[in-house]
Write a protein that holds these residues in place. Sequence first.
Motif, PDB file in Angstrom:
ATOM      1  N   VAL A  39       0.800  -1.102   0.077  1.00  0.00           N
ATOM      2  CA  VAL A  39      -0.022  -0.046   0.105  1.00  0.00           C
ATOM      3  C   VAL A  39       0.899   1.222   0.172  1.00  0.00           C
ATOM      4  N   LEU A  40       0.380   2.052  -0.775  1.00  0.00           N
ATOM      5  CA  LEU A  40       1.085   3.586  -0.709  1.00  0.00           C
ATOM      6  C   LEU A  40       0.202   4.341  -0.143  1.00  0.00           C
ATOM      7  N   VAL A  41       0.740   5.066   1.078  1.00  0.00           N
ATOM      8  CA  VAL A  41      -0.017   6.176   1.618  1.00  0.00           C
ATOM      9  C   VAL A  41       0.558   7.381   1.555  1.00  0.00           C
ATOM     10  N   MET A  42      -0.304   8.130   0.791  1.00  0.00           N
ATOM     11  CA  MET A  42       0.390   9.674   0.564  1.00  0.00           C
ATOM     12  C   MET A  42      -0.523  10.696   1.321  1.00  0.00           C
ATOM     13  N   PHE A  43       0.217  11.629   1.843  1.00  0.00           N
ATOM     14  CA  PHE A  43      -0.175  12.738   2.622  1.00  0.00           C
ATOM     15  C   PHE A  43      -0.443  13.843   1.491  1.00  0.00           C
ATOM     16  N   ILE A  44      -1.349  14.610   1.248  1.00  0.00           N
ATOM     17  CA  ILE A  44      -1.599  15.549   0.226  1.00  0.00           C
ATOM     18  C   ILE A  44      -2.379  16.444   0.641  1.00  0.00           C
ATOM     19  N   CYS A  45      -2.729  17.788  -0.119  1.00  0.00           N
ATOM     20  CA  CYS A  45      -3.668  18.607   0.288  1.00  0.00           C
ATOM     21  C   CYS A  45      -4.059  19.298  -1.171  1.00  0.00           C
ATOM     22  N   ASN A  46      -5.197  20.155  -1.023  1.00  0.00           N
ATOM     23  CA  ASN A  46      -5.530  20.975  -2.355  1.00  0.00           C
ATOM     24  C   ASN A  46      -4.822  21.911  -2.630  1.00  0.00           C
ATOM     25  N   HIS A  47      -4.392  22.872  -1.668  1.00  0.00           N
ATOM     26  CA  HIS A  47      -3.695  24.207  -1.790  1.00  0.00           C
ATOM     27  C   HIS A  47      -2.228  24.120  -2.149  1.00  0.00           C
ATOM     28  N   CYS A  48      -1.565  23.047  -1.881  1.00  0.00           N
ATOM     29  CA  CYS A  48      -0.032  23.074  -1.951  1.00  0.00           C
ATOM     30  C   CYS A  48       0.374  22.996  -3.339  1.00  0.00           C
ATOM     31  N   PRO A  49       1.261  23.921  -3.892  1.00  0.00           N
ATOM     32  CA  PRO A  49       1.838  23.974  -5.259  1.00  0.00           C
ATOM     33  C   PRO A  49       2.358  22.613  -5.668  1.00  0.00           C
ATOM     34  N   TYR A  50       3.322  22.064  -4.830  1.00  0.00           N
ATOM     35  CA  TYR A  50       3.787  20.776  -5.134  1.00  0.00           C
ATOM     36  C   TYR A  50       2.867  19.843  -5.441  1.00  0.00           C
ATOM     37  N   VAL A  51       1.811  19.577  -4.757  1.00  0.00           N
ATOM     38  CA  VAL A  51       0.636  18.655  -4.991  1.00  0.00           C
ATOM     39  C   VAL A  51      -0.052  18.985  -6.432  1.00  0.00           C
ATOM     40  N   LYS A  52      -0.338  20.240  -6.557  1.00  0.00           N
ATOM     41  CA  LYS A  52      -0.911  20.603  -7.601  1.00  0.00           C
ATOM     42  C   LYS A  52      -0.137  20.416  -9.191  1.00  0.00           C
ATOM     43  N   ALA A  53       1.163  20.453  -8.893  1.00  0.00           N
ATOM     44  CA  ALA A  53       2.014  19.919  -9.939  1.00  0.00           C
ATOM     45  C   ALA A  53       1.866  18.504 -10.554  1.00  0.00           C
TER      46      ALA A  53
END
Length: 187
Positions: A39-53
């Motif tokens: 399993v791959l567990v990812m901590f992400i969010c909506n506003h972060c430019p790193y995640v948006k990219a």
Amino acid sequence: MVSTVTPVCDFGTPAPGFSLKDTDGRIWTLEDCAGPNGVLVMFICNHCPYVKAINEKLVRDTSELKQFGIGSVAIMSNDPTDYPEDSPENMKRVAETFGYPFPYLVDPTQEVAKAFGAVCTPDFFGYNASFELQYRGRLDASGRQKDEPGVRRDLFLAMKQVAETGLGPRDQVASIGCSIKWRKEPT
């Protein structure tokens, strides 16, 4: 925006369990999200430019990893009080817009992020079938830039190796991203 780098992989660390709701109210556990090979567990969010990219690449890589028996889950642990873009309603919108092929869960107490030792978005934790940590690195070398031809798919290749051998690569490059937005302690 504070840029943070993740610690190196502590191979063999057991995955913390969790029971979190997605944006529709369904409860998911670590075991619900896992595939037969890990399993791959990812901590992400909506506003972060790193995640948006990397949203499109997350969809591509997690979809392809399913073929190798790797399940995936994304967890949003930011405090949306100061970052309304990370609200559950906006999480649902983002998940639908990009067609996330994995559950996108809310960590309202931030206890799950703390249990994993997550420090930024994105922060990736790759586990084998025995829920032992095998990858704590970056998605790829592009960071916040759009994908360039020939960029090595670090996360995908590492998790494919985990699926095939149960072990992650010894050489890993730390992920970089925005710090998790922790709740302010009452004074």
